[in-house]
Structures are given as structure tokens and as C-alpha cells.
Design a protein around this motif. Structure first.
Motif, PDB file in Angstrom:
ATOM      1  N   UNK A   1       0.688  -1.312  -0.097  1.00 51.14           N
ATOM      2  CA  UNK A   1       0.033  -0.014  -0.099  1.00 51.14           C
ATOM      3  C   UNK A   1       0.680   1.241   0.045  1.00 51.14           C
ATOM      4  N   UNK A   2       2.265   1.133   0.462  1.00 48.00           N
ATOM      5  CA  UNK A   2       2.897   2.318   0.385  1.00 48.00           C
ATOM      6  C   UNK A   2       3.538   2.856  -1.125  1.00 48.00           C
ATOM      7  N   UNK A   3       3.362   1.967  -1.977  1.00 44.48           N
ATOM      8  CA  UNK A   3       3.934   2.414  -3.269  1.00 44.48           C
ATOM      9  C   UNK A   3       2.904   3.232  -3.977  1.00 44.48           C
ATOM     10  N   UNK A   4       3.712   4.236  -4.556  1.00 44.66           N
ATOM     11  CA  UNK A   4       3.129   5.449  -5.223  1.00 44.66           C
ATOM     12  C   UNK A   4       3.602   5.708  -6.627  1.00 44.66           C
ATOM     13  N   UNK A   5       4.690   5.015  -6.911  1.00 44.27           N
ATOM     14  CA  UNK A   5       5.437   5.132  -8.449  1.00 44.27           C
ATOM     15  C   UNK A   5       4.681   4.210  -9.223  1.00 44.27           C
ATOM     16  N   UNK A   6       4.284   4.859 -10.442  1.00 41.66           N
ATOM     17  CA  UNK A   6       3.683   4.046 -11.328  1.00 41.66           C
ATOM     18  C   UNK A   6       4.567   2.986 -12.078  1.00 41.66           C
ATOM     19  N   UNK A   7       5.875   3.550 -12.238  1.00 42.72           N
ATOM     20  CA  UNK A   7       7.109   2.674 -12.558  1.00 42.72           C
ATOM     21  C   UNK A   7       7.298   1.150 -11.903  1.00 42.72           C
ATOM     22  N   UNK A   8       6.944   1.316 -10.524  1.00 40.20           N
ATOM     23  CA  UNK A   8       7.140   0.226  -9.775  1.00 40.20           C
ATOM     24  C   UNK A   8       6.094  -0.769  -9.983  1.00 40.20           C
ATOM     25  N   UNK A   9       4.776  -0.202 -10.163  1.00 41.05           N
ATOM     26  CA  UNK A   9       3.571  -1.045 -10.374  1.00 41.05           C
ATOM     27  C   UNK A   9       3.706  -1.705 -11.735  1.00 41.05           C
ATOM     28  N   UNK A  10       4.305  -1.060 -12.784  1.00 41.91           N
ATOM     29  CA  UNK A  10       4.538  -1.521 -13.995  1.00 41.91           C
ATOM     30  C   UNK A  10       5.610  -2.760 -13.991  1.00 41.91           C
ATOM     31  N   UNK A  11       6.551  -2.634 -13.236  1.00 43.90           N
ATOM     32  CA  UNK A  11       7.515  -3.795 -13.059  1.00 43.90           C
ATOM     33  C   UNK A  11       6.780  -4.858 -12.395  1.00 43.90           C
ATOM     34  N   UNK A  12       5.824  -4.684 -11.319  1.00 45.94           N
ATOM     35  CA  UNK A  12       5.235  -5.631 -10.724  1.00 45.94           C
ATOM     36  C   UNK A  12       4.208  -6.385 -11.534  1.00 45.94           C
ATOM     37  N   UNK A  13       3.545  -5.596 -12.540  1.00 46.28           N
ATOM     38  CA  UNK A  13       2.572  -6.275 -13.426  1.00 46.28           C
ATOM     39  C   UNK A  13       2.981  -6.685 -14.898  1.00 46.28           C
ATOM     40  N   UNK A  14       4.391  -6.689 -15.276  1.00 44.65           N
ATOM     41  CA  UNK A  14       4.873  -6.900 -16.215  1.00 44.65           C
ATOM     42  C   UNK A  14       4.253  -5.923 -17.651  1.00 44.65           C
ATOM     43  N   UNK A  15       3.985  -4.622 -17.144  1.00 48.66           N
ATOM     44  CA  UNK A  15       3.515  -3.802 -18.279  1.00 48.66           C
ATOM     45  C   UNK A  15       4.575  -2.586 -18.362  1.00 48.66           C
ATOM     46  N   UNK A  16       5.903  -2.764 -17.988  1.00 48.76           N
ATOM     47  CA  UNK A  16       6.930  -1.946 -18.024  1.00 48.76           C
ATOM     48  C   UNK A  16       7.404  -1.864 -19.522  1.00 48.76           C
ATOM     49  N   UNK A  17       8.003  -0.706 -19.988  1.00 50.93           N
ATOM     50  CA  UNK A  17       8.986  -0.654 -21.092  1.00 50.93           C
ATOM     51  C   UNK A  17      10.167   0.053 -20.967  1.00 50.93           C
ATOM     52  N   UNK A  18      10.840   0.478 -22.200  1.00 52.14           N
ATOM     53  CA  UNK A  18      12.038   0.925 -22.070  1.00 52.14           C
ATOM     54  C   UNK A  18      12.072   2.368 -21.223  1.00 52.14           C
ATOM     55  N   UNK A  19      10.918   3.015 -21.049  1.00 48.83           N
ATOM     56  CA  UNK A  19      10.777   4.262 -20.270  1.00 48.83           C
ATOM     57  C   UNK A  19      10.206   3.939 -18.920  1.00 48.83           C
TER      58      UNK A  19
END
Length: 488
Positions: free
Chosen positions: A80-98
Motif C-alpha cells: 500500500x505504500x507504493x505510489x510510483x507508477x513505474x514500480x507498479x509496471x514492473x510488478x505487473x509486467x507492463x513496463x517498457x524502456x521508459x
């Protein structure tokens, strides 16, 4: 990575440029390399700078690699303490080069490699004790090898930078083939096997030793599927009398036992200094849940948390569970209960100042050598008696049994080669939770995609066995290609 190399060029230009006009404009307080690398104390300081890069709290160890090697696995998830969208992306495999978290780790690894490269290049010219000179250079090479090992496993082909960048000719470095990177890793570690200190003593606590080089070589060979050499190197460490399993798994991670015979190499912490520069616990402790004796609550954030599935996967009687996680605690204000949180590196002495924890972060443990040895043997000969004994020692300790005594209750037996592989992967998961090994283990064994799909993740693809080269690097260095599956 041109922008990183340009930064290094600017810094090293201050240090190394021979242009008289440029030097005349530099304040006299600027320390140039020619004036700095003169004594053995200077050499020590240069290598210490490389070690310090490993201890960067957010960039490499402890959290930087966690976000790529633990979070995107079945071991961990965003809290619940995560606010960074890039961290959510890593967790969910939605990340990209940015992705700023991928970029931060990538560049931090290269910055620390740059520190090691300066030491490796400049120390040879210093007049000092020859044995000490060799040892310091080998320590810098060990750090370089460790960081390139992380880079090549995470990103595949990467620029292989082995010297300080001193001109514009070196700022547009292309990616080197992974095989060439591994060749350099092996060469650096082989140098360490001869030139590093043979023993850990009070004089060199925290420094890489010959066993650290040999142990890391075992893991490199295992990753390369060179199983005979992986077994050979692991066995050399297992036969080293200065290392062994502690009788208690719990005691590996207690603050008053931060140097123990199980730790072959660990990242050193600087807790209890009053500077908040220790192992920061805030991100993995419960969020404003635990009351303090004097009022208020422990300032945890619940950002980095284990999955409930991982918590529930431990078998009854496995004592590792209660060292890896906790679900209740009394900090003096009363016992409270909460969802599973990481506990392995918890330091009660820093409960009111969470940046002052004193525990070291293990990179190589004796248990890892046992399981590496077992895996390498199984891959070449199937589950032999030696392979069983290596993994069963780890299991007996996990269940509170005598390590050297066979136990029908704990010991594995009667497995096929494939069954032994699966059992080893499970054992590594339970043994090394929150030690940033899970993603590497799943990729090495070809299990990342099926394991994550079994958790319900439908977005993971085969190309996710490598992370993307950060777009910010490619934007300014046109020689950098992109990994398959990501936008070109």
C-alpha cells in the motif's frame, strides 16, 4: 548510455585532462587523479569508493536490484505504500524502456563500475607493497565482475566499459555480446582467486576474498550451464574450513551476528551512525501499524511486501518461515498483528530510526554453494548421493535438525532428474527469499514465464527474460540497440 558516459567524461576530464587552459580554470581544490593516486592510502580510498557504490540504499543493493529480481516474481508484490507508477509496471509486467526504476539501476551499476575501472587503471602506477597492490586491484575487479554479472543477466548484451572514459571517442559505446561480457567476468574473478586475501580476518571484514571470487565463479558457470566447472568451484568453497552452515537459520540475520561463517560475501552497512545511512527498513515494515512505547507508531511504509502465496508455501515445521516473514510484533506499545511483511533484515535497535539498521546484505552464502553444487551435479549426473546430501544439509537446518545426520523426515530421496530440479528450485525459493535471487533462478531454469502465468499474470511474455535497455540511454547513444519485444 551516452548520457552516462558523457557524465563520466566530464568527471574524468576534471581528473585527467592534459589541456593546460582547462586545468587553469579548475579551482585549486579539485583533486586530479595524477595528484591523488600517489600512495597506498590513495589506492585504498579508490577501492573503498567502489565498495561504497554497492551500499547505495536505493540504486543497487538493497532496493535497486530488489525491484527487478524479487518484485516481478511470485515472491513479492507492491504494497500500500507504493505510489510510483513505474514500480507498479514492473510488478505487473507492463513496463517498457521508459521506466525510472530500471534506468536508476542500470546507470548506478555503470557508475560503480566506473569507480572500479579508475582504481584498476590507476593503482598499478603507485609505488607500494606489491602484494597489497595486487589485492586492491583484484578487489576492484571483483566488484566490476559482480556488477557486470547483474547487468548481463538483467539486460543481456551490454556495453563493456573497462577503462575510464577520457575522450569523446569513448562515449558512444555499443553493446557487447553477452558471451564477451561473461569472458571478462570470468577473467576478473580468476584474478581474484590468486590475488585476493585467502582468509577473512578482523583486518579485512567486508572485503572480497579468494573464496568470494571462487563462489561467484560457481554461480557464473551455473548460469552459463557449464556444470562441471560450477560443481568444481562450488566444491572448492564447500571444502574451505572458514565457511559452513550455521546451526540456526535465524542467527544468520541477527544484528549481533552480522559477520558469520555462512557469509562468503556481503554488502556492508553503516547503521547506528546517526546519519541514517544504514540498512533502511522503512519500505518493508508495516505502515503506521506498530505502536511505540513512547507514543506514535513505527514509521513503516508497507511498500515492499511478500505475496501471501509465498508466505503460505512454506511447509509445516520449516523454521525459515518465521525468519523470512513476520505477522505480529510488539515494539513496546502492545502486540499487533498484520499481513505478512518481510522480517529477514529487521533490526530492533533501529525501530525508532529506520535508516540506522546494522545488518549486512548477503550476496554469497554457504547454503548457496551447497545448492549450486547439487544443481550442477544433477544436471550432469542426475540426483547422486552427493547431490542429495548437499541439498539435505540445507533442509535439515531448515527444520531444526542436526545438519550432518540423515533424517527421514526432512531428506529428499527417490526423485527423478526433473523432480530434483523442481525440488531444488523450491528449496532456493524458501532459503533465499528477500535475497534478490528468485528472478535470476527462474530465468536460469527457464521457469519465469510459466511460474508467473500460474500466478494469474497474463501479460508476461517470453521476451521478459530480459529487461529493456533504458530509453534515455538510447536517445543519446544511437549505437545502443534494444532487446527483442520492446519498442525499437
Amino acid at each position: 548510455m551516452k548520457n552516462l558516459l558523457i557524465l563520466l567524461f566530464v568527471l574524468t576530464s576534471v581528473l585527467f585532462s592534459s589541456c593546460k587552459k582547462f586545468l587553469e580554470e579548475v579551482p585549486s581544490s579539485v583533486l586530479v587523479a595524477e595528484n591523488f593516486y600517489k600512495t597506498d592510502a590513495d589506492a585504498e580510498a579508490g577501492v573503498t569508493a567502489a565498495y561504497d557504490g554497492l551500499n547505495n540504499q536505493t540504486d543497487i543493493y538493497f532496493r535497486g536490484i530488489y525491484l527487478l529480481a524479487e518484485l516481478p516474481t511470485d515472491n513479492a508484490e507492491t504494497g500500500q505504500g507504493v505510489a510510483n507508477a513505474f514500480i507498479f509496471a514492473i510488478d505487473g509486467y507492463t513496463y517498457g524502456p521508459v521506466n525510472d526504476r530500471i534506468y536508476v539501476l542500470y546507470t548506478a551499476l555503470y557508475k560503480t563500475i566506473a569507480n572500479a575501472n579508475v582504481a584498476i587503471d590507476k593503482i598499478p602506477a603507485i609505488e607500494m607493497d606489491a602484494a597489497k597492490k595486487k589485492r586492491l586491484i583484484a578487489e576492484a575487479k571483483y566488484i566490476r565482475a559482480l556488477l557486470y554479472f547483474n547487468l548481463v543477466r538483467l539486460f543481456g548484451d551490454v556495453p563493456l566499459v573497462l577503462h575510464p572514459v577520457t575522450s569523446l571517442d569513448g562515449v558512444n559505446e555499443p553493446r557487447a555480446a553477452a558471451a564477451k561480457v561473461y569472458e571478462q567476468i570470468v577473467a576478473d574473478l580468476k584474478a581474484g582467486e590468486t590475488d585476493l586475501d585467502a582468509l577473512n580476518t578482523t583486518a579485512n571484514l567486508g572485503r572480497a576474498t579468494q573464496a568470494a571470487a571462487t563462489g561467484l565463479l560457481a554461480k557464473v558457470y551455473l548460469t552459463l550451464k557449464d556444470y562441471p566447472n560450477a560443481a568444481l568451484k562450488a566444491k572448492q568453497v564447500l571444502d574451505n574450513p572458514q565457511f559452513g552452515l550455521l546451526d540456526s537459520y535465524f542467527n544468520i540475520f541477527t544484528p549481533d551476528n552480522r559477520f558469520n561463517k555462512e557469509l562468503i560475501f556481503a554488502i556492508q552497512n553503516k547503521g547506528l551512525t546517526g546519519t541514517g545511512n544504514g540498512f533502511s527498513m522503512a519500505l518493508y515494515l508495516p505502515r503506521a501499524t506498530i505502536p511505540l512505547a513512547g507514543g506514535g507508531t513505527v514509521a513503516g511504509n508497507s511498500a515492499d511486501v511478500p505475496t501471501v502465496e509465498f508466505y503460505n508455501s512454506f511447509k509445516a515445521g520449516d523454521l525459515r518461515k518465521d525468519r523470512t516473514f513476520f505477522t505480529q510484533y510488539n515494539a513496546g506499545g502492545g502486540l499487533v498483528t498484520f499481513r505478512p511483511h518481510w522480517y529477514k533484515y529487521f533490526d530492533p535497535s533501529a525501530i525508532t530510526n529506520l535508516g540506522e539498521a546494522t545488518l549486512n546484505f548477503p550476496v554469497l552464502r554457504y547454503a548457496d554453494m551447497l545448492l549450486t553444487y547439487a544443481e550442477a551435479i544433477n544436471e550432469t549426473s542426475g540426483p547422486t548421493a552427493e547431490a542429495y546430501e548437499a541439498v539435505n544439509k540445507v533442509r535439515r537446518r531448515a527444520y531444526g535438525l542436526a545438519i550432518a545426520s540423515p533424517s527421514a523426515a526432512a531428506d529428499l530421496s527417490g526423485l527423478s532428474k526433473a523432480g530434483f530440479q523442481d525440488a531444488l528450485l523450491n528449496e532456493r525459493r524458501w532459503e533465499f527469499g528477500f535475497e534478490n535471487q528468485r528472478w535470476f533462478d527462474l530465468v536460469r531454469t527457464g521457469k519465469l514465464v510459466p511460474v508467473m502465468r500460474a500466478t494469474g499474470n497474463t501479460l508476461i511474455q517470453d521476451y521478459h527474460v530480459l529487461f529493456p535497455i533504458p530509453q534515455r540511454e538510447r536517445d543519446v547513444n544511437k549505437s545502443l540497440t534494444q532487446n527483442d519485444g520492446y519498442p525499437k
